[in-house]
Every structure is written in C-alpha cells, then in structure tokens.
Design a protein around this motif. Structure first.
Motif, PDB file in Angstrom:
ATOM      1  N   ILE A  74      12.282   2.784  -4.728  1.00  0.00           N
ATOM      2  CA  ILE A  74      12.202   3.427  -3.407  1.00  0.00           C
ATOM      3  C   ILE A  74      10.837   4.076  -3.218  1.00  0.00           C
ATOM      4  O   ILE A  74      10.231   3.981  -2.142  1.00  0.00           O
ATOM      5  CB  ILE A  74      13.334   4.465  -3.241  1.00  0.00           C
ATOM      6  CG1 ILE A  74      14.694   3.785  -3.360  1.00  0.00           C
ATOM      7  CG2 ILE A  74      13.228   5.163  -1.894  1.00  0.00           C
ATOM      8  CD1 ILE A  74      15.854   4.741  -3.430  1.00  0.00           C
ATOM      9  N   ILE A  75      10.367   4.768  -4.260  1.00  0.00           N
ATOM     10  CA  ILE A  75       9.028   5.369  -4.189  1.00  0.00           C
ATOM     11  C   ILE A  75       7.981   4.298  -3.876  1.00  0.00           C
ATOM     12  O   ILE A  75       7.086   4.486  -3.040  1.00  0.00           O
ATOM     13  CB  ILE A  75       8.673   6.064  -5.525  1.00  0.00           C
ATOM     14  CG1 ILE A  75       9.503   7.335  -5.714  1.00  0.00           C
ATOM     15  CG2 ILE A  75       7.188   6.367  -5.612  1.00  0.00           C
ATOM     16  CD1 ILE A  75       8.998   8.547  -5.013  1.00  0.00           C
ATOM     17  N   TRP A  76       8.114   3.155  -4.537  1.00  0.00           N
ATOM     18  CA  TRP A  76       7.122   2.076  -4.397  1.00  0.00           C
ATOM     19  C   TRP A  76       7.052   1.557  -2.964  1.00  0.00           C
ATOM     20  O   TRP A  76       6.000   1.555  -2.339  1.00  0.00           O
ATOM     21  CB  TRP A  76       7.466   0.949  -5.366  1.00  0.00           C
ATOM     22  CG  TRP A  76       6.588  -0.267  -5.229  1.00  0.00           C
ATOM     23  CD1 TRP A  76       6.832  -1.376  -4.487  1.00  0.00           C
ATOM     24  CD2 TRP A  76       5.326  -0.478  -5.856  1.00  0.00           C
ATOM     25  NE1 TRP A  76       5.821  -2.275  -4.602  1.00  0.00           N
ATOM     26  CE2 TRP A  76       4.872  -1.753  -5.453  1.00  0.00           C
ATOM     27  CE3 TRP A  76       4.537   0.269  -6.728  1.00  0.00           C
ATOM     28  CZ2 TRP A  76       3.663  -2.287  -5.872  1.00  0.00           C
ATOM     29  CZ3 TRP A  76       3.338  -0.278  -7.160  1.00  0.00           C
ATOM     30  CH2 TRP A  76       2.909  -1.521  -6.734  1.00  0.00           C
ATOM     31  N   PHE A  77       8.205   1.117  -2.430  1.00  0.00           N
ATOM     32  CA  PHE A  77       8.120   0.469  -1.123  1.00  0.00           C
ATOM     33  C   PHE A  77       7.992   1.474   0.020  1.00  0.00           C
ATOM     34  O   PHE A  77       7.388   1.171   1.052  1.00  0.00           O
ATOM     35  CB  PHE A  77       9.296  -0.499  -0.904  1.00  0.00           C
ATOM     36  CG  PHE A  77      10.532   0.093  -0.298  1.00  0.00           C
ATOM     37  CD1 PHE A  77      10.657   0.254   1.072  1.00  0.00           C
ATOM     38  CD2 PHE A  77      11.607   0.448  -1.094  1.00  0.00           C
ATOM     39  CE1 PHE A  77      11.812   0.758   1.640  1.00  0.00           C
ATOM     40  CE2 PHE A  77      12.762   0.963  -0.539  1.00  0.00           C
ATOM     41  CZ  PHE A  77      12.866   1.120   0.834  1.00  0.00           C
ATOM     42  N   SER A 298       7.799  10.315  -0.824  1.00  0.00           N
ATOM     43  CA  SER A 298       6.847   9.222  -0.607  1.00  0.00           C
ATOM     44  C   SER A 298       6.611   8.858   0.851  1.00  0.00           C
ATOM     45  O   SER A 298       5.814   7.962   1.134  1.00  0.00           O
ATOM     46  CB  SER A 298       7.330   7.967  -1.355  1.00  0.00           C
ATOM     47  OG  SER A 298       8.627   7.597  -0.901  1.00  0.00           O
ATOM     48  N   SER A 299       7.280   9.524   1.781  1.00  0.00           N
ATOM     49  CA  SER A 299       7.130   9.151   3.198  1.00  0.00           C
ATOM     50  C   SER A 299       5.829   9.662   3.808  1.00  0.00           C
ATOM     51  O   SER A 299       5.429   9.214   4.876  1.00  0.00           O
ATOM     52  CB  SER A 299       8.322   9.661   4.011  1.00  0.00           C
ATOM     53  OG  SER A 299       8.430  11.066   3.893  1.00  0.00           O
ATOM     54  N   MET A 300       5.173  10.615   3.118  1.00  0.00           N
ATOM     55  CA  MET A 300       3.894  11.131   3.625  1.00  0.00           C
ATOM     56  C   MET A 300       2.732  10.331   3.036  1.00  0.00           C
ATOM     57  O   MET A 300       2.740   9.991   1.868  1.00  0.00           O
ATOM     58  CB  MET A 300       3.728  12.614   3.249  1.00  0.00           C
ATOM     59  CG  MET A 300       4.589  13.527   4.095  1.00  0.00           C
ATOM     60  SD  MET A 300       4.117  15.270   4.017  1.00  0.00           S
ATOM     61  CE  MET A 300       3.212  15.416   2.532  1.00  0.00           C
ATOM     62  N   LYS A 301       1.749  10.058   3.878  1.00  0.00           N
ATOM     63  CA  LYS A 301       0.545   9.371   3.411  1.00  0.00           C
ATOM     64  C   LYS A 301      -0.362  10.388   2.742  1.00  0.00           C
ATOM     65  O   LYS A 301      -0.816  11.348   3.373  1.00  0.00           O
ATOM     66  CB  LYS A 301      -0.163   8.718   4.601  1.00  0.00           C
ATOM     67  CG  LYS A 301      -1.316   7.815   4.209  1.00  0.00           C
ATOM     68  CD  LYS A 301      -1.861   7.074   5.422  1.00  0.00           C
ATOM     69  CE  LYS A 301      -2.976   6.127   5.013  1.00  0.00           C
ATOM     70  NZ  LYS A 301      -3.519   5.375   6.179  1.00  0.00           N
ATOM     71  N   ARG A 303      -3.679  11.593   0.111  1.00  0.00           N
ATOM     72  CA  ARG A 303      -5.073  11.245  -0.140  1.00  0.00           C
ATOM     73  C   ARG A 303      -5.209  10.374  -1.384  1.00  0.00           C
ATOM     74  O   ARG A 303      -6.048   9.495  -1.464  1.00  0.00           O
ATOM     75  CB  ARG A 303      -5.909  12.524  -0.281  1.00  0.00           C
ATOM     76  CG  ARG A 303      -7.393  12.285  -0.469  1.00  0.00           C
ATOM     77  CD  ARG A 303      -8.156  13.597  -0.448  1.00  0.00           C
ATOM     78  NE  ARG A 303      -8.016  14.269   0.850  1.00  0.00           N
ATOM     79  CZ  ARG A 303      -8.541  15.463   1.124  1.00  0.00           C
ATOM     80  NH1 ARG A 303      -9.213  16.126   0.191  1.00  0.00           N
ATOM     81  NH2 ARG A 303      -8.382  16.009   2.314  1.00  0.00           N
ATOM     82  N   GLY A 304      -4.368  10.618  -2.386  1.00  0.00           N
ATOM     83  CA  GLY A 304      -4.445   9.837  -3.625  1.00  0.00           C
ATOM     84  C   GLY A 304      -3.760   8.492  -3.539  1.00  0.00           C
ATOM     85  O   GLY A 304      -3.757   7.728  -4.500  1.00  0.00           O
ATOM     86  N   GLY A 305      -3.128   8.184  -2.385  1.00  0.00           N
ATOM     87  CA  GLY A 305      -2.465   6.900  -2.207  1.00  0.00           C
ATOM     88  C   GLY A 305      -1.154   6.805  -2.973  1.00  0.00           C
ATOM     89  O   GLY A 305      -0.521   7.807  -3.298  1.00  0.00           O
ATOM     90  N   MET A 306      -0.750   5.581  -3.282  1.00  0.00           N
ATOM     91  CA  MET A 306       0.530   5.341  -3.948  1.00  0.00           C
ATOM     92  C   MET A 306       0.562   5.917  -5.359  1.00  0.00           C
ATOM     93  O   MET A 306       1.639   6.236  -5.882  1.00  0.00           O
ATOM     94  CB  MET A 306       0.802   3.836  -4.010  1.00  0.00           C
ATOM     95  CG  MET A 306       1.133   3.215  -2.666  1.00  0.00           C
ATOM     96  SD  MET A 306       1.363   1.437  -2.790  1.00  0.00           S
ATOM     97  CE  MET A 306       2.636   1.333  -4.027  1.00  0.00           C
ATOM     98  N   GLY A 307      -0.583   6.049  -5.990  1.00  0.00           N
ATOM     99  CA  GLY A 307      -0.619   6.543  -7.361  1.00  0.00           C
ATOM    100  C   GLY A 307      -0.010   7.924  -7.502  1.00  0.00           C
ATOM    101  O   GLY A 307       0.739   8.189  -8.446  1.00  0.00           O
ATOM    102  N   ILE A 308      -0.334   8.810  -6.548  1.00  0.00           N
ATOM    103  CA  ILE A 308       0.211  10.173  -6.577  1.00  0.00           C
ATOM    104  C   ILE A 308       1.725  10.142  -6.408  1.00  0.00           C
ATOM    105  O   ILE A 308       2.468  10.820  -7.138  1.00  0.00           O
ATOM    106  CB  ILE A 308      -0.425  11.047  -5.467  1.00  0.00           C
ATOM    107  CG1 ILE A 308      -1.930  11.165  -5.681  1.00  0.00           C
ATOM    108  CG2 ILE A 308       0.234  12.416  -5.430  1.00  0.00           C
ATOM    109  CD1 ILE A 308      -2.307  11.883  -6.950  1.00  0.00           C
ATOM    110  N   ASN A 309       2.203   9.348  -5.439  1.00  0.00           N
ATOM    111  CA  ASN A 309       3.647   9.250  -5.207  1.00  0.00           C
ATOM    112  C   ASN A 309       4.374   8.686  -6.426  1.00  0.00           C
ATOM    113  O   ASN A 309       5.453   9.156  -6.797  1.00  0.00           O
ATOM    114  CB  ASN A 309       3.926   8.367  -3.991  1.00  0.00           C
ATOM    115  CG  ASN A 309       3.560   9.054  -2.685  1.00  0.00           C
ATOM    116  OD1 ASN A 309       3.456  10.280  -2.629  1.00  0.00           O
ATOM    117  ND2 ASN A 309       3.355   8.269  -1.640  1.00  0.00           N
TER     118      ASN A 309
END
Length: 362
Positions: A74-77, A298-301, A303-309
């Motif tokens: 879920i975090i990923w997509f 993970s719904s917020m964009k 600054r660190g991108g997907m890596g932070i999420n």
C-alpha cells in the motif's frame, strides 16, 4: 456502485499486494534453502518431501508476514499515486479524503476475508506439514523435540479425578510415578499409585507396575496391592504432553474443542492455545488498521519522494510485527489475559491510525 476511480485504486491495491507476495516468497525460499541444505543432504531427505515442505512453507511464510507485505504494498502504490499528483487531482475534483479511502477499505475487506478463511482451514494443514518436516529432518531430538514439558505433569481428567506422573516417555508410552485421585465433594474416595504405567494401544488398556489402591473408609482404609495390574482409564498418556505446535495445526472447530478439552484437564499450555485462537481473528482485522495507516502516511507528496514513505512504512510494519510477537509471548508466559495481549497491538496501532487519518484529512 464502484466508480472508475474506485476500480482503478482497488485493482492497484490487489495487484500490488499480489506482486509483493510473489516477489518476497521466492526470496524467503532461497534463504531457507541456503540455511537448511546441509541438514537435508545429511539426512538424505527425499526430493518429494522437500517439494511438499516448500509448498507448506510458502503458505506458512506468507501468512506469518502478511502484515508486512500488505503494508509495504500500500505504501508503494499510494506513494506512486502521490508522486504522480494523482491524489491531488482526485481530491481537487471534489472527492473527500474519506471517500478516497473507500476502495482501500474494500480492498482490505477482500484481503481480510481471504486471510480469515485461510487461517481457519488452509494454514493449519500447512503449519502441520511445515513443522513436521522441521522436527523430523532438521531438529536434533526428532519427535522428542515436538513434545512439550513431559516432567511433573498434573491434569484434571474429569470433575472428580486428577492424575499425576513424574515423567513420561512418548515413544515407549511409559509414565513413571503415576497416581490417580478420585474425590467426591472435596473428599478423597480412593487413590491409585504405580511406579510406572504403560499404555497398550491395541487393547486400549494400561499396565500398572507396583500397583497400589487405597480406598478411604469411615473407620479403616482398604488397601489393594499387586505387582502388575491391567486397567482401563478415560485418558491416553500421550495426551499428557501434546505436540508443542498442536494448536497451529487445527481448524477452527477442532481448535475450540481442543481448548475446551485442555482447559478441563488443567493444561499448563492453555494460554499458548488461546493465543493461536485469538490471532485467527485479530490478524485479519489488522488489514484495515494497516491500510489506513499506510494511506495516511503515503498520501502526501514528500520532498524525499517514495524513499521517505517506504522508510516510514518499513519501520511501522516491523514495529507492528515486533509488538504482535512480544505481546503473544507475554500472553503465553505471564499473567496478562491472552485476549487482551493479542488485541493490544491492534488497539495501539488503531489509535495511531485514527491520529494519522485526522492529520491526513487536514
């Protein structure tokens, strides 16, 4: 009625979760093979037995780590949706965040029902195959290691009868320093003792050696002795020390009956069995909690991108599994009620889910 957006998110939800399972299960198998290949070669395990073991291993492994796989998928997509500004577009169209969550909840419902049914009927059989292989070919001590504590066993076998053995050998089916006491209204009626007692499976009888029976009378006690005596009882000596993982191998209806039977016998492992029962219901519920947390994080964009999420997701997922295991052990070894201990991780992370969801709405 599902909208196009609902179908799109639900499809991504289920597809990503399936892909996560298909990606990590082969990794788990490779790691397991590398750890056990020497034992398999030394014990000359037949290939067909290995193939069956890894079939059971796949189901057992997926069920054990299901919360981590679900959370990370879920975090990923969802992070990809946020990075592609798809979530902003969806919310800008007038859809509320609560409404945006609907396909995620539907997906969690599907996964949770699937996990629930698997836990009731499929996982017990795979757990039996998985553990039988480990204790037969990979554990030192073989079948002996499958047993629980087999010394100083005390059990209540009926409302009025209690038995005790000092030690029990499950292979020879012989118990030592056996005693049986029968009471009536808290008054001892008779007591049977024997230096050892052996179960005869074909005749379904017991042979007692150095047999003594003392019947308590109002004025005098009656004592009966014999060097050897055959008798029938309503219990099997093998029941005194059940297999340590027996609860994991039983379907729901059999597990409930087994727990009732063990409770009436005064089993010291009753909390272990109750933890297994309660987890059959608590684990599927965690699908909803983890889904809400994952979407909120993970719904917020960022600054660190997907890596932070993903970093946050991995930390939370392993924290959930860690606390789930810790409270499970505490329920088995301490005085904490098993029902409370099993549900505490869901309660704690449920509160966290509500907090994160409120912040995400803002």
């Amino acid at each position: 009625m599902l909208t196009i957006i609902d179908k799109y998110i639900l499809k991504r939800y289920l597809a990503t979760f399936s892909a996560m399972l298909l990606m990590f299960i082969p990794i788990g198998i490779v790691i397991d093979v590398s750890e056990k290949i020497n034992f398999m070669l030394e014990n000359k395990v037949p290939f067909i037995e290995i193939a069956i073991y890894y079939y059971h291993f796949t189901i057992y492994f997926a069920n054990s780590l299901f919360p981590i796989f679900l959370f990370l998928s879920i975090i990923w997509f969802t992070s990809k949706l946020a990075n592609n500004t798809e979530i902003i577009a969806i919310l800008s169209s007038g859809i509320s965040f609560t409404r945006f969550l609907r396909p995620f909840i539907i997906g969690a419902t599907i996964v949770s029902i699937f996990v629930l049914l698997m836990g009731f009927f499929v996982v017990p059989k795979s757990s039996e195959g998985f553990n039988n292989f480990r204790y037969t070919y990979l554990k030192t001590g073989g079948k002996e290691a499958m047993r629980g504590d087999n010394t100083d066993v005390f059990r209540q076998i009926s409302d009025t009868e209690f038995i005790y053995v000092n030690s029990f050998n499950p292979l020879s089916k012989i118990a030592f320093n056996f005693s049986l006491e029968k009471f009536k209204k808290e008054k001892l009626i008779y007591k049977i003792t024997a230096s050892r007692i052996q179960w005869n499976p074909k005749q379904r009888t017991y042979t007692m050696y150095d047999y003594t029976k003392r019947t308590v009378g109002e004025l005098n006690d009656k004592i009966e002795k014999a060097p050897e005596k055959v008798a029938r009882f309503s219990f099997e000596l093998e029941d005194l020390t059940p297999v340590v993982y027996i609860a994991e191998t039983l379907t729901l209806d059999k597990l409930v009956k087994f727990i009732d039977k063990e409770r009436s016998r005064g089993s010291s492992n009753i909390n272990v069995y109750l933890v297994v029962l309660y987890k059959k219901f608590s684990v599927p519920v965690s699908a909803f909690i983890l889904t809400i947390i994952a979407v909120s994080v993970s719904s917020m964009k960022r600054r660190g991108g997907m890596g932070i999420n993903l970093a946050i997701g991995i930390a939370l997922a392993f924290a959930f599994v860690f606390f789930d295991k810790i409270f499970g052990v505490l329920a088995e070894k301490s005085s904490i009620p098993p029902l409370l201990a099993v549900w505490l991780p869901n309660i704690g992370f449920g509160i966290l889910a509500v907090y994160l969801l409120r912040n995400a709405k803002r």
